[in-house]
Enzyme design. Structure first.
Site, PDB file in Angstrom:
ATOM      1  N   GLN A 186      46.028  24.967  43.503  1.00 22.01           N
ATOM      2  CA  GLN A 186      46.062  22.874  43.323  1.00 22.01           C
ATOM      3  C   GLN A 186      45.239  22.827  41.889  1.00 22.01           C
ATOM      4  O   GLN A 186      45.538  22.526  40.641  1.00 22.01           O
ATOM      5  CB  GLN A 186      45.676  21.998  43.814  1.00 22.01           C
ATOM      6  CG  GLN A 186      43.983  21.724  43.799  1.00 22.01           C
ATOM      7  CD  GLN A 186      43.785  22.549  45.890  1.00 22.01           C
ATOM      8  OE1 GLN A 186      45.177  23.279  46.510  1.00 22.01           O
ATOM      9  NE2 GLN A 186      43.286  22.157  46.607  1.00 22.01           N
ATOM     10  N   SER A 233      35.419  42.192  44.831  1.00 19.28           N
ATOM     11  CA  SER A 233      35.017  42.177  44.478  1.00 19.28           C
ATOM     12  C   SER A 233      33.564  43.972  44.633  1.00 19.28           C
ATOM     13  O   SER A 233      34.404  43.969  46.288  1.00 19.28           O
ATOM     14  CB  SER A 233      33.117  41.144  44.573  1.00 19.28           C
ATOM     15  OG  SER A 233      32.166  42.648  43.235  1.00 19.28           O
ATOM     16  N   GLN A 255      26.649  43.722  47.005  1.00 18.80           N
ATOM     17  CA  GLN A 255      27.647  43.664  46.782  1.00 18.80           C
ATOM     18  C   GLN A 255      28.349  43.368  48.616  1.00 18.80           C
ATOM     19  O   GLN A 255      29.203  42.733  48.506  1.00 18.80           O
ATOM     20  CB  GLN A 255      28.035  45.197  45.962  1.00 18.80           C
ATOM     21  CG  GLN A 255      29.821  45.195  45.346  1.00 18.80           C
ATOM     22  CD  GLN A 255      29.387  43.833  44.454  1.00 18.80           C
ATOM     23  OE1 GLN A 255      28.813  43.889  43.468  1.00 18.80           O
ATOM     24  NE2 GLN A 255      30.507  43.039  44.435  1.00 18.80           N
ATOM     25  N   HIS A 258      28.579  39.415  48.994  1.00 17.20           N
ATOM     26  CA  HIS A 258      29.865  39.088  48.005  1.00 17.20           C
ATOM     27  C   HIS A 258      31.385  37.947  49.088  1.00 17.20           C
ATOM     28  O   HIS A 258      31.366  37.287  49.201  1.00 17.20           O
ATOM     29  CB  HIS A 258      30.567  39.454  47.460  1.00 17.20           C
ATOM     30  CG  HIS A 258      29.784  39.766  46.200  1.00 17.20           C
ATOM     31  ND1 HIS A 258      29.659  38.008  45.036  1.00 17.20           N
ATOM     32  CD2 HIS A 258      29.218  40.022  45.610  1.00 17.20           C
ATOM     33  CE1 HIS A 258      28.444  38.526  43.898  1.00 17.20           C
ATOM     34  NE2 HIS A 258      28.985  39.474  43.533  1.00 17.20           N
ATOM     35  N   GLU A 322      34.585  48.287  39.520  1.00 16.52           N
ATOM     36  CA  GLU A 322      34.039  47.300  39.263  1.00 16.52           C
ATOM     37  C   GLU A 322      32.124  46.983  38.520  1.00 16.52           C
ATOM     38  O   GLU A 322      32.139  47.157  36.822  1.00 16.52           O
ATOM     39  CB  GLU A 322      34.106  46.233  39.787  1.00 16.52           C
ATOM     40  CG  GLU A 322      33.566  44.975  39.007  1.00 16.52           C
ATOM     41  CD  GLU A 322      33.405  43.830  40.196  1.00 16.52           C
ATOM     42  OE1 GLU A 322      33.404  42.735  39.745  1.00 16.52           O
ATOM     43  OE2 GLU A 322      33.528  43.819  41.429  1.00 16.52           O
ATOM     44  N   HIS A 323      31.463  47.793  38.984  1.00 16.29           N
ATOM     45  CA  HIS A 323      29.829  48.320  38.974  1.00 16.29           C
ATOM     46  C   HIS A 323      30.094  49.547  39.228  1.00 16.29           C
ATOM     47  O   HIS A 323      29.957  49.783  40.144  1.00 16.29           O
ATOM     48  CB  HIS A 323      28.992  46.881  39.409  1.00 16.29           C
ATOM     49  CG  HIS A 323      29.438  46.330  39.447  1.00 16.29           C
ATOM     50  ND1 HIS A 323      30.733  44.750  40.986  1.00 16.29           N
ATOM     51  CD2 HIS A 323      29.106  44.565  38.233  1.00 16.29           C
ATOM     52  CE1 HIS A 323      30.430  44.173  40.027  1.00 16.29           C
ATOM     53  NE2 HIS A 323      29.895  43.608  39.280  1.00 16.29           N
ATOM     54  N   ASP A 356      24.788  40.153  36.930  1.00 20.90           N
ATOM     55  CA  ASP A 356      25.296  39.410  37.499  1.00 20.90           C
ATOM     56  C   ASP A 356      24.338  38.351  36.685  1.00 20.90           C
ATOM     57  O   ASP A 356      25.321  36.817  36.995  1.00 20.90           O
ATOM     58  CB  ASP A 356      25.024  39.606  39.068  1.00 20.90           C
ATOM     59  CG  ASP A 356      26.082  39.741  39.815  1.00 20.90           C
ATOM     60  OD1 ASP A 356      27.356  40.422  39.319  1.00 20.90           O
ATOM     61  OD2 ASP A 356      26.115  40.504  40.902  1.00 20.90           O
ATOM     62  N   HIS A 415      67.879  43.717   7.696  1.00 20.96           N
ATOM     63  CA  HIS A 415      66.538  44.508   6.652  1.00 20.96           C
ATOM     64  C   HIS A 415      66.108  44.472   5.631  1.00 20.96           C
ATOM     65  O   HIS A 415      64.938  44.828   4.773  1.00 20.96           O
ATOM     66  CB  HIS A 415      65.899  44.900   8.253  1.00 20.96           C
ATOM     67  CG  HIS A 415      64.729  44.513   9.681  1.00 20.96           C
ATOM     68  ND1 HIS A 415      66.016  43.652  10.026  1.00 20.96           N
ATOM     69  CD2 HIS A 415      64.060  44.049   9.806  1.00 20.96           C
ATOM     70  CE1 HIS A 415      65.431  42.960  11.168  1.00 20.96           C
ATOM     71  NE2 HIS A 415      64.057  43.637  11.000  1.00 20.96           N
TER      72      HIS A 415
END
Length: 427
Positions: A186, A233, A255, A258, A322-323, A356, A415
Site C-alpha cells: 500500500q 541481502s 549479514q 538481516h 552486494e557486499h 551500513d 530530418h
C-alpha cells in the site's frame, strides 16, 4: 553452513546460486492491492494498514508534534551516532556532485550536460524485524544534496499507530519533507499513484520484503521509476591465511542476522582458516539475540575453499556480491581486480557494518548478482542529466552535409530537410 572444497569451474554457477524467491506468484495479490490503492486513495491505504499491519489509523500523515515527541525519546548516544553518520554520508555524497563541461565537438558545435534533481522522490523504510533508521539517512541525505524539491517517506507504524522514534529523528535531521504511516504494497502504491494525503512521486527508493519488491516491479513498469532490482541481502568474505577467524565469523553473522533469506559466503585459500571460521561461527551464533534468524540464514550460506587467489577473484566476479570484504595480506592488489561488486570493504579492520552505518558510503546496493550491471544508490540516483547543444552558422555548415547524407540513407527526408532549409538560408 555448507562446505565446498576445490569446486570445478563448471560447478560454480550452481554453487553460487542465491536462495530463490519466486515473486511472480505474488503478482496477482500485489496487483489487486495496487488497483485498490489507485482507485480508493487514503481509504484503501487505511484499509490495508488494518489488514496487514494490524493498526487502525485515523490519519496517514505524521504530525509535527509526533516528530518533536520522538526526538525527546531518542537517547543522546544514539542521536550523536546518527549525527556522526549523517556528517560522513554528507561528505561522501557531496563529493559526487556533477560538473558539466562544454565541449566543442566541431568548430561552431558546442554540447554539454546539466544535472537536474528529480523533483519528487519517495523513500520506503521497512518496519519489520528492525527499525532501519540508517536507511533513512542513506536515502534522504543524497536526495537533499541533489536538490529534490519533495522527499516523501513511507514506513509502517506499530499496532499503536506509532513509528519508531529513531526513524522519525533520522528523517528530521536528514531533511525529509513529509512522513506517512504506510507499509508494504500500500505504501508503494500510494507513492506511485498519489492519494489525498500522499503525493505521487517520480522515483521510489528503498528495500523491502518480497511483496514490496513485487509492488515496485509492477509500478515500475508504467507509473514510476524505481532505484534498482532488489533481493535478500548478501555478503562475501574473501580471505587468506592472514585473516582473523573471529573477524570473518562476525562478518558472516552480521549479514546472516538481516533475514532468513540472507546469504553469507566465505571464499578462502586457507583450509585451516575455513575450519576455524566454522567453529567461530557456531560459538558467536549462540550469543546473538537474533540467533534464530541468523541460524536459518546460515542454511543458505557457504564456505568455499579454492586453490589460489586467481581462482578466488574469478569466483568473486562471477558471484558479484552486494557486499565484498577482502581480508587478505595484499587486499589493495586484489581490490584492483574486482569488477563485479556493490560495495567493497578492504583490510582486516573494515567490517561491512561500517558501510551500513557510518563510514559515509551508501548501503543501498544491488543484490542477487545485479552488481554486474547496476551501481548502488549515489547522488546520481537522484538526478537526471539533460543534454544541450548550440550550433552556429560555422557549425551547421561543417556537420550539415553529413546529417543530410545520413538522414537520406535512413529514408528520413524530413530530418534531412530540417538541415537543408537552414543551409539554404545561409547562402
Amino acid at each position: 553452513m555448507k562446505i565446498y572444497k576445490h569446486p570445478e569451474q563448471e560447478a560454480w554457477a550452481e554453487l553460487l546460486k542465491r536462495p530463490e524467491i519466486d515473486s511472480t506468484s505474488l503478482f496477482e495479490t500485489v496487483r489487486v492491492v495496487l488497483d485498490e490503492i489507485k482507485q480508493g486513495g487514503d481509504s484503501a491505504v487505511i484499509k490495508y494498514e488494518a489488514k496487514f499491519d494490524k493498526v487502525q489509523l485515523q490519519s496517514l500523515a505524521v504530525s509535527e508534534r509526533e516528530i518533536i515527541e520522538a526526538e525527546q525519546k531518542v537517547e543522546p548516544a544514539l542521536k550523536e551516532a546518527i549525527c556522526l553518520a549523517k556528517s560522513n554520508i554528507e561528505k561522501f555524497h557531496q563529493a559526487q556532485r556533477f560538473e558539466g563541461k562544454k565541449v566543442e565537438t566541431t568548430p561552431g558545435v558546442t554540447c554539454w550536460q546539466k544535472a537536474v534533481a528529480i523533483e519528487k522522490v519517495g523513500l520506503y523504510i521497512p518496519g519489520g524485524t528492525a527499525p532501519l533508521f540508517s536507511t533513512v539517512l542513506m536515502l534522504a541525505i543524497p536526495a537533499r544534496i541533489a536538490g529534490c524539491a519533495e522527499i516523501v517517506l513511507c514506513t509502517p507504524p506499530n499496532q499503536e499507530g506509532c513509528i519508531h522514534p529513531a526513524i522519525l529523528y533520522a528523517a528530521k535531521v536528514a531533511g525529509v519533507s513529509k512522513i506517512f504511516k504506510a507499509g508494504g504494497i500500500q505504501a508503494i502504491g500510494a507513492m506511485a499513484y498519489g492519494t489525498e494525503s500522499i503525493p505521487k512521486v517520480y522515483k521510489i527508493f528503498g528495500p523491502g520484503n518480497q511483496y514490496v519488491t513485487a509492488a515496485k516491479q509492477l509500478v515500475g513498469l508504467r507509473e514510476v521509476a524505481i532505484d534498482m532490482p532488489a533481493g535478500p541481502s548478501e555478503v562475501e568474505v574473501l580471505a587468506d591465511e592472514t585473516a582473523n577467524p573471529r573477524f570473518v565469523a562476525a562478518d558472516l553473522l552480521s549479514q546472516a542476522e538481516h533475514g532468513v533469506d540472507s546469504q553469507a559466503v566465505l571464499i578462502t585459500t586457507s583450509s585451516e582458516l575455513l575450519n576455524e571460521v566454522l567453529s567461530e561461527v557456531e560459538k558467536q551464533l549462540n550469543e546473538l539475540p537474533r540467533k534464530e534468524i541468523a541460524a536459518q540464514s546460515l542454511k543458505n550460506s557457504k564456505l568455499i575453499l579454492v586453490k589460489n587467489m586467481d581462482e578466488a577473484i574469478a569466483m568473486t566476479n562471477e558471484y558479484a556480491p552486494e557486499h565484498l570484504i577482502i581480508e587478505a595480506a595484499n587486499y589493495m592488489q586484489l581490490a584492483d581486480r574486482v569488477v563485479n561488486a556493490g560495495s567493497v570493504f578492504l583490510g582486516h579492520l573494515t567490517p561491512e557494518s561500517a558501510g551500513d552505518y557510518a563510514s559515509g558510503t551508501n548501503h543501498t546496493l544491488p543484490t542477487n548478482g545485479y552488481a554486474k550491471a547496476y551501481s548502488g544508490v549515489s547522488l546520481d540516483s537522484f538526478i537526471r542529466k539533460i543534454t544541450f547543444q548550440e550550433i552556429t552558422p560555422q557549425g551547421i555548415e561543417a556537420i550539415g552535409p553529413a546529417i543530410e547524407i545520413m538522414a537520406a540513407n535512413e529514408a528520413l527526408d524530413a530530418h534531412k530537410n530540417a538541415v537543408t532549409i537552414r543551409l539554404s538560408e545561409l547562402k
